[in-house]
Structures are given as C-alpha cells and as structure tokens.
Scaffold this motif. Structure first.
Motif, PDB file in Angstrom:
ATOM      1  N   GLN A  68       0.849  -1.193   0.000  1.00 42.39           N
ATOM      2  CA  GLN A  68       0.000   0.000   0.000  1.00 42.39           C
ATOM      3  C   GLN A  68       0.882   1.239   0.000  1.00 42.39           C
ATOM      4  O   GLN A  68       1.822   1.318   0.776  1.00 42.39           O
ATOM      5  CB  GLN A  68      -0.853   0.051   1.263  1.00 42.39           C
ATOM      6  CG  GLN A  68      -1.508  -1.241   1.651  1.00 42.39           C
ATOM      7  CD  GLN A  68      -2.105  -1.126   3.032  1.00 42.39           C
ATOM      8  OE1 GLN A  68      -2.945  -0.268   3.295  1.00 42.39           O
ATOM      9  NE2 GLN A  68      -1.670  -1.975   3.936  1.00 42.39           N
ATOM     10  N   SER A  69       0.523   2.191  -0.855  1.00 42.78           N
ATOM     11  CA  SER A  69       1.280   3.441  -0.880  1.00 42.78           C
ATOM     12  C   SER A  69       0.480   4.480  -0.092  1.00 42.78           C
ATOM     13  O   SER A  69      -0.386   5.152  -0.631  1.00 42.78           O
ATOM     14  CB  SER A  69       1.462   3.852  -2.348  1.00 42.78           C
ATOM     15  OG  SER A  69       2.465   4.801  -2.465  1.00 42.78           O
ATOM     16  N   ILE A  70       0.757   4.551   1.203  1.00 47.31           N
ATOM     17  CA  ILE A  70      -0.024   5.452   2.064  1.00 47.31           C
ATOM     18  C   ILE A  70       0.793   6.727   2.294  1.00 47.31           C
ATOM     19  O   ILE A  70       1.968   6.652   2.671  1.00 47.31           O
ATOM     20  CB  ILE A  70      -0.306   4.794   3.439  1.00 47.31           C
ATOM     21  CG1 ILE A  70      -1.011   3.452   3.239  1.00 47.31           C
ATOM     22  CG2 ILE A  70      -1.120   5.715   4.338  1.00 47.31           C
ATOM     23  CD1 ILE A  70      -1.015   2.577   4.485  1.00 47.31           C
ATOM     24  N   LYS A  71       0.164   7.882   2.097  1.00 46.41           N
ATOM     25  CA  LYS A  71       0.894   9.148   2.282  1.00 46.41           C
ATOM     26  C   LYS A  71       1.001   9.440   3.780  1.00 46.41           C
ATOM     27  O   LYS A  71      -0.003   9.402   4.493  1.00 46.41           O
ATOM     28  CB  LYS A  71       0.152  10.268   1.566  1.00 46.41           C
ATOM     29  CG  LYS A  71       0.906  11.580   1.563  1.00 46.41           C
ATOM     30  CD  LYS A  71       0.381  12.493   0.460  1.00 46.41           C
ATOM     31  CE  LYS A  71       0.977  13.873   0.561  1.00 46.41           C
ATOM     32  NZ  LYS A  71       0.484  14.599   1.729  1.00 46.41           N
ATOM     33  N   VAL A  72       2.221   9.695   4.261  1.00 44.37           N
ATOM     34  CA  VAL A  72       2.413   9.830   5.714  1.00 44.37           C
ATOM     35  C   VAL A  72       2.989  11.178   6.138  1.00 44.37           C
ATOM     36  O   VAL A  72       3.302  11.368   7.303  1.00 44.37           O
ATOM     37  CB  VAL A  72       3.293   8.675   6.274  1.00 44.37           C
ATOM     38  CG1 VAL A  72       2.597   7.341   6.115  1.00 44.37           C
ATOM     39  CG2 VAL A  72       4.673   8.641   5.632  1.00 44.37           C
ATOM     40  N   VAL A  73       3.178  12.098   5.201  1.00 45.46           N
ATOM     41  CA  VAL A  73       3.618  13.443   5.591  1.00 45.46           C
ATOM     42  C   VAL A  73       2.715  14.483   4.933  1.00 45.46           C
ATOM     43  O   VAL A  73       2.118  14.238   3.885  1.00 45.46           O
ATOM     44  CB  VAL A  73       5.092  13.737   5.209  1.00 45.46           C
ATOM     45  CG1 VAL A  73       6.040  12.772   5.863  1.00 45.46           C
ATOM     46  CG2 VAL A  73       5.295  13.745   3.712  1.00 45.46           C
ATOM     47  N   GLY A  74       2.638  15.660   5.572  1.00 40.61           N
ATOM     48  CA  GLY A  74       1.844  16.769   5.020  1.00 40.61           C
ATOM     49  C   GLY A  74       2.496  18.089   5.411  1.00 40.61           C
ATOM     50  O   GLY A  74       3.707  18.154   5.589  1.00 40.61           O
ATOM     51  N   GLY A  75       1.695  19.124   5.575  1.00 42.37           N
ATOM     52  CA  GLY A  75       2.229  20.425   5.999  1.00 42.37           C
ATOM     53  C   GLY A  75       3.155  21.020   4.959  1.00 42.37           C
ATOM     54  O   GLY A  75       2.866  21.008   3.756  1.00 42.37           O
ATOM     55  N   ILE A  76       4.317  21.505   5.392  1.00 41.49           N
ATOM     56  CA  ILE A  76       5.252  22.187   4.477  1.00 41.49           C
ATOM     57  C   ILE A  76       5.731  21.237   3.375  1.00 41.49           C
ATOM     58  O   ILE A  76       5.974  21.661   2.246  1.00 41.49           O
ATOM     59  CB  ILE A  76       6.427  22.795   5.280  1.00 41.49           C
ATOM     60  CG1 ILE A  76       5.903  23.969   6.125  1.00 41.49           C
ATOM     61  CG2 ILE A  76       7.550  23.268   4.354  1.00 41.49           C
ATOM     62  CD1 ILE A  76       6.893  24.554   7.098  1.00 41.49           C
TER      63      ILE A  76
END
Ligand SMILES: Cc1cc2nc3c(=O)[nH]c(=O)nc-3n(C[C@H](O)[C@H](O)[C@H](O)COP(=O)(O)OP(=O)(O)OC[C@H]3O[C@@H](n4cnc5c(N)ncnc54)[C@H](O)[C@@H]3O)c2cc1C
Length: 440
Positions: A68-76
């Motif tokens: 699974q390619s789960i996105k684990v960062v956000g913000g900047i």
C-alpha cells in the motif's frame, strides 16, 4: 596552539536562527517565520536546499513502501511539492529503489521553491555564510560567529536550531553526540552524477538487476574500478538526462581510539576528489556496457559529495532499530516514517529492513532535543537515533517533518516563556495537525 582574539560586530538579534537550509532547516525557518518569529536562516552554500538541491533529486518518505502506498507526511512537505508543480518540475516514480513511491524533481527549480517559501514567510536569508562558533552563557547559546566574505560577524538569537546535518552547533556548544563510525558504523559516501544524451527508451530495455550483473562483469574484467555493484540510475524531469546513485566511498577510519569521518575537513577533501575519480569509472562503464548510454555524456557531478551521517546527537530519546521495526508509537511523536532501514554499509550491498507492511514508526519530539544546551533544537540527519534507525528516518520527507516541528517548537517555547525541552508537546502536535501535518 595559536590564540586569536577579535571583537566582532553584532549584526542583529533574532528570535530564532536556523543553521543550515536543507530539507530540515528550510521547513524549520519557514514554520518559525509563519508562526510570527523574527527568523534568520544561515547557509554556507550560495543557494537553499542542502543535500536536496546540491546532491539529489528524489524525495523519499512521503509514502509507505510495500503493497500500500499510504501518504504519511503533510504540511510544508506538501507546499514544497505544490511549489514544484507550479513549474511542472516533479513527478512521482512508483516504488523505485525499494523505498516506496519517490517524488523526483528538478533540483534547480527546487532551489527557487525553497527560496520563495522562505521569503513568503518573511524569513531573512543569509547565504555564503558558515557558522563557525557559538558564544555561550551557562547552558545557553547567546550568539553565533559567522564567517562571511566580509570577515567574521556575530548574530544573536533566543532560540537556535541546528539543521547543519553534521550537528556543527551541537559540536561547538559541547552538547553530547556520537561520531558515526565511533559507536556504530557510518553509512558510506556517494558522489552523484547526471548523464545527458541518454536514449531513455533503449535504457528501459534492461532492468536494474541486469545492470548490476553487467557491473559485476565489468569489475571482474579488471578494466573498471567499480567498488559498488548495485548502484542505480533513474530518469529525471529533463528529457534524455538520467541521475545516478552509484559510487561508494568509505565514510570513516580509525586511528587508534580516534575516529575520523566526513566531519573532518581533510577526510572530506580527499573524499570529494576520490568521489569524482570514481564517478568517471562508472561513466566509462555506463557508456561501454549499458544500452542507451552509448552516446551519453557527463552533465554534472553533485556539487558536493553526498554525506549520509557524521554526528548523531544524544537527545532526550534515542530512536532504535527495534522501535522502527516494531512500528512503535510515542506520546510525543511529531510525525511518521514508513521508509525502510536502508543501510549503505562498507563492502558489498545495501541492507534493507522493512517495517510491517503499511505501518509507520512515530518520530519522537525528544529525538530533536539535545542534552545539556537549553535553547537548542536539532532537525534532520543529525537527530538522535542509532545508526540503523537513522537509516530509515533520515529520508528527506521526514527531515521536512522534523524541521517543521522544531520551528514551531522554538516559537512555542518563546511564547510560553520556557525552553524547548519543557514545552507542552500536545500544543505543538495541535499546531502541526492544524497546519496539515500527519501525526497519527
Ligand atoms: C548519496 C545520498 C543519497 C540519498 N538518497 C536519498 C533519496 O533518494 N531520497 C531521500 O529522501 N533521501 C535520501 N538521502 C538522505 C537525505 O538526503 C538526507 O538525510 C537529508 O537530505 C538530510 O537533510 P538535512 O537537512 O538534515 O541535511 P542537509 O540537506 O545536508 O542540509 C544541511 C545544510 O546545512 C548547511 N550547513 C552545514 N554546516 C553549516 C554551517 N556550519 N554553517 C552554515 N550552513 C551549514 C549545508 O550546506 C546544508 O545546506 C540520501 C543521502 C545521501 C547522502
């Protein structure tokens, strides 16, 4: 020993000074500025981005690897990819190199993206400026000595963030750290290079495994000096141009009890020169052996050798390989990491160890809080971790997450009249989540 005394001009006083503008330092300065602090970022190179713009072209760590390619960062980290998108200067490369989906970008545009984000946040930027020493009062740093074209200058700040990658400020301030190579090994050094005039369609006709077999064959012929046999190349946003991670240089040596690594200026000078010589051997190999490279030419070397680790600070917590492999969660985590432990050790091969499929380890805030010095935080590849845990959490996306956290933490400390080690971490976590961070 030679004693040298000089009175230095005080140039300005800041709320926060960030040393180093890599994937960790830039988000630290952006977030501190956005949170309202008078912030200065000091960078020894003539542009922003550190390893992200001087050496590399692919962010790892945005997504988990595996099924699974789960996105684990956000913000900047999201702002950076959005900024690259405005120049059509990035694309996603699925499951490259075992590390999950990578975001491959054009580093020359990334320089501008970092600079715009800093300026839009209202951050002051000082380039071509090397922080060479600290001035302390008790357990606090009160100022930094900066080498510039115009001689030594002195800057003061209430909070300091060491995002130098090499923990230069911790070193000068005598905050405890370990030298990579002294306690555990240090990951090897790599001179990256780019090739132009590559027939990328033809290059695609053979897989990485087959190139590695050709490397073995070329090395065995005795005509090519190829210390690493599993290096890789990949396409870039520029047509007919590829980028490589192929060379391998020893990252430390022992002289009796003394460990010498890339934090040593002479060792580093030698490695820079040796790295380019080694790259030339790989270029010869590519042109002679690999389909698509027959008419290719060298475009550029990375503008400095890639250094994976030199000093690992001793923070309030030290992340371990057990933490990573068990996908441990922490009350004070400021972000997530799903990247595998990717140990570029001496000798043959890279040791890959994966977290359980789709899982992440938390990045504890305490790994960014050095011992002993009160008004100092670190972010990026000098954070507090064992050698092996470091090889997972050092990916650029996680460095951005650390940077965003410490920039906000420094401002929170100022606003609540305390030091970063004593802030209410729940408040920091709220701020990060409100700004798009993914913490759980
Ligand atoms: C060869 C190689 C390949 C890698 N491959 C990948 C990859 O494909 N994808 C990925 O996500 N990660 C990769 N990594 C890991 C990742 O690139 C690094 O861990 C990350 O870039 C570190 O970011 P940082 O901000 O901590 O340090 P850096 O990016 O090194 O930034 C430190 C900054 O501080 C500046 N500086 C240092 N000392 C001073 C001083 N005294 N005064 C002023 N400025 C100073 C430096 O010039 C630099 O700009 C790789 C690393 C290497 C070396």
């Amino acid at each position: 020993m030679h004693n040298y005394h000089k009175s230095l001009p005080l140039i300005d006083c800041f709320d926060v000074i960030v040393v180093g503008s890599g994937s960790a330092g830039s988000p630290a300065a952006i977030s501190a500025s956005r949170a309202g602090a008078k912030t200065l970022i000091i960078e020894r190179l003539p542009f922003i981005g550190g390893t992200s713009t001087a050496v590399l072209d692919t962010f790892y760590g945005y997504y988990t690897p595996g099924s699974q390619s789960i996105k684990v960062v956000g913000g900047i980290a999201d702002d950076v990819v959005k900024g690259l998108g405005e120049y059509n200067a990035s694309f996603e490369r699925p499951n490259t190199f075992g590390a999950g989906t990578g975001v491959t970008y054009h580093p020359e545009y990334l320089k501008v993206v970092w600079e715009k984000l800093l300026m839009q946040a209202g951050c002051s930027i000082l380039l071509n400026a090397h922080v060479t020493d600290v001035v302390k009062k008790g357990d606090k740093i009160i100022g930094l000595v900066v080498a510039t074209k115009d001689g030594l200058k002195y800057y003061e700040a209430k909070q300091i963030i060491d995002a130098s990658g090499d923990a230069d400020i911790c070193h000068q301030a005598e905050a405890p750290y370990e030298l990579a190579g002294a306690v555990d090994p240090a990951q090897t050094l790599t001179t990256t290079f780019k090739m132009v005039n590559v027939d990328c369609e033809k290059r695609k006709t053979i897989a990485k495994k087959e190139i590695n077999a050709l490397m073995e064959e070329a090395a065995a012929s005795g005509k090519y000096n190829l210390p690493r046999k599993e290096g890789s190349d990949h396409i870039t946003p520029v047509s007919h141009m590829t980028a490589t991670i192929m060379t391998r240089l020893t990252s430390f040596r022992k002289e009796g009890d003394v460990t010498i690594n890339a934090a040593d200026p002479e060792f580093l000078s030698h490695a820079e020169i040796e790295g380019r010589l080694q790259a030339i051997e790989y270029i010869r190999f590519l042109r002679d052996y690999v389909p698509g490279y027959e008419k290719a030419e060298l475009s550029t070397y990375g503008m400095q050798i890639g250094v994976r680790e030199t000093r690992r600070i001793h923070g309030q917590y030290r992340l371990t390989s057990e933490d990573v492999l068990s996908a441990k969660k922490f009350d004070d985590q400021i972000g997530l990491c799903g990247a595998p432990m990717e140990d570029h050790h001496d000798g043959e091969g890279v040791r890959w160890q994966y977290l359980p499929d789709g899982k992440t380890v938390g990045i504890p805030f305490r790994t960014l809080v050095p011992q002993k010095i009160e008004n100092l935080l670190v972010a990026g590849r000098c954070f507090s971790a064992s050698h092996v845990a470091h090889s997972s959490v050092r990916s650029m996306a996680q460095c951005m997450v650390m940077g965003e956290a410490v920039g906000n933490a420094a401002v929170l400390a100022l606003k609540t009249d305390t030091q970063p080690g004593n802030i209410n971490v729940a408040d920091l976590q709220d701020t990060l989540e409100k700004n798009g961070g993914i913490l759980r």
